[in-house]
Design a protein around this motif. Sequence first.
Motif, PDB file in Angstrom:
ATOM      1  N   GLY A  19      58.958  26.066  59.738  1.00 34.15           N
ATOM      2  CA  GLY A  19      58.378  25.360  58.592  1.00 34.15           C
ATOM      3  C   GLY A  19      59.437  24.771  57.677  1.00 34.15           C
ATOM      4  O   GLY A  19      59.301  23.652  57.183  1.00 34.15           O
ATOM      5  N   VAL A  20      60.513  25.505  57.444  1.00 30.41           N
ATOM      6  CA  VAL A  20      61.612  25.014  56.602  1.00 30.41           C
ATOM      7  C   VAL A  20      62.410  23.972  57.373  1.00 30.41           C
ATOM      8  O   VAL A  20      62.873  22.979  56.804  1.00 30.41           O
ATOM      9  CB  VAL A  20      62.496  26.181  56.111  1.00 30.41           C
ATOM     10  CG1 VAL A  20      63.703  25.685  55.337  1.00 30.41           C
ATOM     11  CG2 VAL A  20      61.665  27.145  55.258  1.00 30.41           C
ATOM     12  N   ASP A  21      62.558  24.165  58.672  1.00 29.60           N
ATOM     13  CA  ASP A  21      63.259  23.184  59.490  1.00 29.60           C
ATOM     14  C   ASP A  21      62.550  21.832  59.444  1.00 29.60           C
ATOM     15  O   ASP A  21      63.200  20.785  59.424  1.00 29.60           O
ATOM     16  CB  ASP A  21      63.379  23.684  60.928  1.00 29.60           C
ATOM     17  CG  ASP A  21      64.377  22.887  61.725  1.00 29.60           C
ATOM     18  OD1 ASP A  21      65.558  22.833  61.325  1.00 29.60           O
ATOM     19  OD2 ASP A  21      63.972  22.299  62.747  1.00 29.60           O
ATOM     20  N   LEU A  22      61.221  21.846  59.407  1.00 25.32           N
ATOM     21  CA  LEU A  22      60.481  20.591  59.287  1.00 25.32           C
ATOM     22  C   LEU A  22      60.811  19.906  57.962  1.00 25.32           C
ATOM     23  O   LEU A  22      60.964  18.684  57.911  1.00 25.32           O
ATOM     24  CB  LEU A  22      58.972  20.817  59.426  1.00 25.32           C
ATOM     25  CG  LEU A  22      58.091  19.569  59.341  1.00 25.32           C
ATOM     26  CD1 LEU A  22      58.460  18.548  60.422  1.00 25.32           C
ATOM     27  CD2 LEU A  22      56.622  19.949  59.440  1.00 25.32           C
ATOM     28  N   LEU A  23      60.952  20.681  56.887  1.00 25.76           N
ATOM     29  CA  LEU A  23      61.373  20.088  55.605  1.00 25.76           C
ATOM     30  C   LEU A  23      62.716  19.390  55.743  1.00 25.76           C
ATOM     31  O   LEU A  23      62.958  18.354  55.126  1.00 25.76           O
ATOM     32  CB  LEU A  23      61.499  21.163  54.520  1.00 25.76           C
ATOM     33  CG  LEU A  23      60.240  21.724  53.916  1.00 25.76           C
ATOM     34  CD1 LEU A  23      60.577  22.826  52.928  1.00 25.76           C
ATOM     35  CD2 LEU A  23      59.435  20.632  53.241  1.00 25.76           C
ATOM     36  N   ASN A  24      63.602  19.973  56.540  1.00 29.73           N
ATOM     37  CA  ASN A  24      64.958  19.459  56.672  1.00 29.73           C
ATOM     38  C   ASN A  24      65.098  18.336  57.687  1.00 29.73           C
ATOM     39  O   ASN A  24      66.206  18.006  58.106  1.00 29.73           O
ATOM     40  CB  ASN A  24      65.918  20.603  56.996  1.00 29.73           C
ATOM     41  CG  ASN A  24      66.083  21.537  55.819  1.00 29.73           C
ATOM     42  OD1 ASN A  24      65.860  21.158  54.681  1.00 29.73           O
ATOM     43  ND2 ASN A  24      66.451  22.769  56.100  1.00 29.73           N
ATOM     44  N   VAL A 146      68.988  17.420  49.438  1.00 34.56           N
ATOM     45  CA  VAL A 146      67.528  17.556  49.527  1.00 34.56           C
ATOM     46  C   VAL A 146      67.116  18.616  50.544  1.00 34.56           C
ATOM     47  O   VAL A 146      65.937  18.718  50.879  1.00 34.56           O
ATOM     48  CB  VAL A 146      66.872  16.202  49.896  1.00 34.56           C
ATOM     49  CG1 VAL A 146      67.128  15.161  48.821  1.00 34.56           C
ATOM     50  CG2 VAL A 146      67.358  15.707  51.254  1.00 34.56           C
ATOM     51  N   LEU A 147      68.077  19.418  51.004  1.00 36.81           N
ATOM     52  CA  LEU A 147      67.782  20.410  52.041  1.00 36.81           C
ATOM     53  C   LEU A 147      67.214  21.699  51.459  1.00 36.81           C
ATOM     54  O   LEU A 147      67.433  22.022  50.295  1.00 36.81           O
ATOM     55  CB  LEU A 147      69.046  20.717  52.846  1.00 36.81           C
ATOM     56  CG  LEU A 147      69.620  19.526  53.614  1.00 36.81           C
ATOM     57  CD1 LEU A 147      70.913  19.907  54.295  1.00 36.81           C
ATOM     58  CD2 LEU A 147      68.613  18.998  54.622  1.00 36.81           C
ATOM     59  N   TRP A 148      66.498  22.428  52.305  1.00 38.21           N
ATOM     60  CA  TRP A 148      65.851  23.687  51.944  1.00 38.21           C
ATOM     61  C   TRP A 148      66.368  24.787  52.854  1.00 38.21           C
ATOM     62  O   TRP A 148      66.810  24.529  53.970  1.00 38.21           O
ATOM     63  CB  TRP A 148      64.340  23.559  52.112  1.00 38.21           C
ATOM     64  CG  TRP A 148      63.736  22.628  51.115  1.00 38.21           C
ATOM     65  CD1 TRP A 148      63.721  21.264  51.192  1.00 38.21           C
ATOM     66  CD2 TRP A 148      63.088  22.979  49.904  1.00 38.21           C
ATOM     67  NE1 TRP A 148      63.086  20.752  50.081  1.00 38.21           N
ATOM     68  CE2 TRP A 148      62.690  21.784  49.282  1.00 38.21           C
ATOM     69  CE3 TRP A 148      62.796  24.184  49.288  1.00 38.21           C
ATOM     70  CZ2 TRP A 148      62.019  21.759  48.078  1.00 38.21           C
ATOM     71  CZ3 TRP A 148      62.120  24.167  48.088  1.00 38.21           C
ATOM     72  CH2 TRP A 148      61.742  22.962  47.490  1.00 38.21           C
ATOM     73  N   PHE A 149      66.289  26.028  52.393  1.00 43.06           N
ATOM     74  CA  PHE A 149      66.724  27.165  53.199  1.00 43.06           C
ATOM     75  C   PHE A 149      65.921  28.392  52.813  1.00 43.06           C
ATOM     76  O   PHE A 149      65.309  28.440  51.753  1.00 43.06           O
ATOM     77  CB  PHE A 149      68.221  27.432  53.012  1.00 43.06           C
ATOM     78  CG  PHE A 149      68.622  27.731  51.596  1.00 43.06           C
ATOM     79  CD1 PHE A 149      68.624  29.042  51.118  1.00 43.06           C
ATOM     80  CD2 PHE A 149      68.982  26.711  50.730  1.00 43.06           C
ATOM     81  CE1 PHE A 149      68.979  29.322  49.798  1.00 43.06           C
ATOM     82  CE2 PHE A 149      69.337  26.985  49.412  1.00 43.06           C
ATOM     83  CZ  PHE A 149      69.338  28.300  48.948  1.00 43.06           C
ATOM     84  N   VAL A 150      65.940  29.384  53.692  1.00 43.83           N
ATOM     85  CA  VAL A 150      65.363  30.689  53.390  1.00 43.83           C
ATOM     86  C   VAL A 150      66.534  31.577  52.997  1.00 43.83           C
ATOM     87  O   VAL A 150      67.464  31.778  53.778  1.00 43.83           O
ATOM     88  CB  VAL A 150      64.608  31.286  54.591  1.00 43.83           C
ATOM     89  CG1 VAL A 150      64.077  32.671  54.247  1.00 43.83           C
ATOM     90  CG2 VAL A 150      63.471  30.373  55.023  1.00 43.83           C
TER      91      VAL A 150
END
Length: 184
Positions: A19-24, A146-150
């Motif tokens: 799900g986070v990879d899709l954001l990225n 603009v990247l996201w991570f857990v």
Amino acid sequence: MWLEWAMAMTRPLTGEPLGVDLLNTTWRSGTGPVDVLDDIAGTRDWLLEAGIAGPTTEAVREALIRARAAIRAHAEAPDSEPAISALNEVLRWGRSWPAVSATGPMVERAVEDPARWAGWLAAVDYAEQVAARPGRIRSCAHPDCVLWFVDTSARGTRRWCSMAGCGNRAKAARHYARSRPGDE
């Protein structure tokens, strides 16, 4: 020219949960914004990298873009009713239920529209990450990223998508600001 293209297409911060990879799948390169899902070829590459089999069609690409928008809206404003509603709408694309087989327990999953399979899987994964790690899905603290991570750090204090990239740039900028002549 080829090197600029290759650098722009090298996707940063891979390996996050689905799900986070899709954001990225969107980021800023030295040549401007990049969106892997801009075309069928990029969508096919992302699906292969994510280990999701099946045909890559325009409907699949559009469903992924819609799922990404819903996930992003929720990640940016998890208490927002419109964001919650958008994410729940994507989550309603499919269903899952516990089952058993000769090899043991399992989870069965199904979607009505096969084009929505990958987007639904990403949304389910995102919702599971939110449940398992409340408050740990974060955007990079660098203002240009603009990247996201857990955040899987023990203390939950990670700020950067990568210390080698954005974290290092922030440190260098602070050092430069402190060491500039005449700023004493």
